[in-house]
Design an enzyme around this catalytic site. Sequence first.
Site, PDB file in Angstrom:
ATOM      1  N   ASN A  14      -9.078   0.937  -1.229  1.00 49.82           N
ATOM      2  CA  ASN A  14     -10.107   1.492  -2.333  1.00 49.82           C
ATOM      3  C   ASN A  14     -10.204   0.887  -3.569  1.00 49.82           C
ATOM      4  OD1 ASN A  14     -11.608   3.891  -1.059  1.00 49.82           O
ATOM      5  ND2 ASN A  14      -9.803   4.096  -0.190  1.00 49.82           N
ATOM      6  N   MET A  90       0.723   8.627  -3.530  1.00 50.88           N
ATOM      7  CA  MET A  90       1.474   9.403  -2.328  1.00 50.88           C
ATOM      8  C   MET A  90       1.908  10.566  -3.315  1.00 50.88           C
ATOM      9  SD  MET A  90      -0.167   8.774   0.062  1.00 50.88           S
ATOM     10  CE  MET A  90       0.218   9.795   1.646  1.00 50.88           C
ATOM     11  N   ARG A  91       1.730  10.611  -4.454  1.00 55.36           N
ATOM     12  CA  ARG A  91       2.746  11.675  -5.279  1.00 55.36           C
ATOM     13  C   ARG A  91       1.871  12.854  -5.852  1.00 55.36           C
ATOM     14  NH1 ARG A  91       7.582  10.897  -6.598  1.00 55.36           N
ATOM     15  NH2 ARG A  91       7.491  11.955  -8.679  1.00 55.36           N
ATOM     16  N   HIS A 109     -10.379  11.672  -0.664  1.00 50.07           N
ATOM     17  CA  HIS A 109      -9.695  12.414   0.561  1.00 50.07           C
ATOM     18  C   HIS A 109     -10.410  12.147   1.744  1.00 50.07           C
ATOM     19  CE1 HIS A 109      -6.689  15.201   2.312  1.00 50.07           C
ATOM     20  NE2 HIS A 109      -7.906  15.655   3.013  1.00 50.07           N
TER      21      HIS A 109
HETATM   22  C1  GRF Z   1      -7.627   6.738   1.728  1.00 51.09           C
HETATM   23  O1  GRF Z   1      -8.017   6.964   2.958  1.00 51.09           O
HETATM   24  C2  GRF Z   1      -7.969   7.898   0.935  1.00 51.09           C
HETATM   25  O2  GRF Z   1      -8.800   8.487   1.344  1.00 51.09           O
HETATM   26  C3  GRF Z   1      -6.615   8.546   0.631  1.00 51.09           C
HETATM   27  O3  GRF Z   1      -5.551   7.562   1.148  1.00 51.09           O
HETATM   28  C4  GRF Z   1      -6.343   6.150   1.600  1.00 51.09           C
HETATM   29  C5  GRF Z   1      -5.812   5.334   0.624  1.00 51.09           C
HETATM   30  O4  GRF Z   1      -6.233   3.899   1.533  1.00 51.09           O
HETATM   31  N1  GRF Z   1      -6.186   9.328  -0.217  1.00 51.09           N
HETATM   32  P1  GRF Z   1      -6.213   2.603   0.393  1.00 51.09           P
HETATM   33  O5  GRF Z   1      -4.947   2.457   0.019  1.00 51.09           O
HETATM   34  O6  GRF Z   1      -7.183   2.582  -0.619  1.00 51.09           O
HETATM   35  O7  GRF Z   1      -6.549   1.527   1.494  1.00 51.09           O
END
Ligand code: GRF
Length: 201
Positions: A14, A90-91, A109
Site C-alpha cells: 500500500n 501492526m500496533r 482494512h
Molecule cells: C493490507 O491488506 C491492509 O488492509 C492491512 O494490512 C495489509 C498491509 O499490506 N491493514 P501491505 O504492507 O500494504 O502490503
Amino acid sequence: MKRIAVFCSGEGTNLQAILDAVRTKRLKASLAVVVSDRPAAFALTRARGAGVETLVLRPREYPSRLDYEQTLLRKLKSRRIDIIVLAGFMRILSPAFVRAYRHRILNIHPALLPSFRGRSAVRDTLRHGVKVTGVTVHLVDEGVDTGPIVLQETVPVKRGDTEKTLHERIHRVEHRLYPKAIGLLLQEKLRIVGRKVEIVR
Ligand code: GRF
C-alpha cells in the site's frame, strides 16, 4: 502541499501504491516520512528507494507505550505532519494519540467493516465462508477498526481461494482505493457527522 506520514510494519504494497500516486501526481501531497516499528519491514526499503525519510521506532526500546507515542508525536510535530496513513501498521494507537490527530488518521482494512475486525481479517473471512468481502478505508477512532467509514469496495471470494489468493485480490483494490481516500481527506472533501462520512463533491 499537505504533509503525510505513512506507518507500516510489513511488506508495504500500500505504501508503494501511495508512493506511485504521489510520484505521478495523482495524489497531490508530500510524503514526508515513513514510520515503522520493525527495522526489517520491507516497506522501509521501498521508502528509501523513493528517497523518503524513514523513522524506525522499536517499542521495546521505550519504557512504556506512553513514552513511545510521545516520542512519535514529537517527531511528527517537528516534521509538520498533517495526516497519518496507517498501511499495515501492526500496533494499536492509544486514545490519547488518536485524539492528537483526531480525524486525521486513516486506516485500511482487508474486509468489509464492521465484519471481521482485527488482525486476521482475511483468514477469518475465509473460515466464515462469506461469498463477498472487500476493503474498508476508515478514519481511526479510539476503538479497533471501528472509526467512521470513508470508502468501501467489495471483492468476491472465489471457490478454492486461499488466504494468499484472496489477499492478493483484496490488495489490488486497496492499492486503488487508498490513494483516492487520502486525496479526499487532504482536499477536505470529507464531512464527518457523528460516525458518518459524507463525501463533498
Ligand atoms: C493490507 O491488506 C491492509 O488492509 C492491512 O494490512 C495489509 C498491509 O499490506 N491493514 P501491505 O504492507 O500494504 O502490503
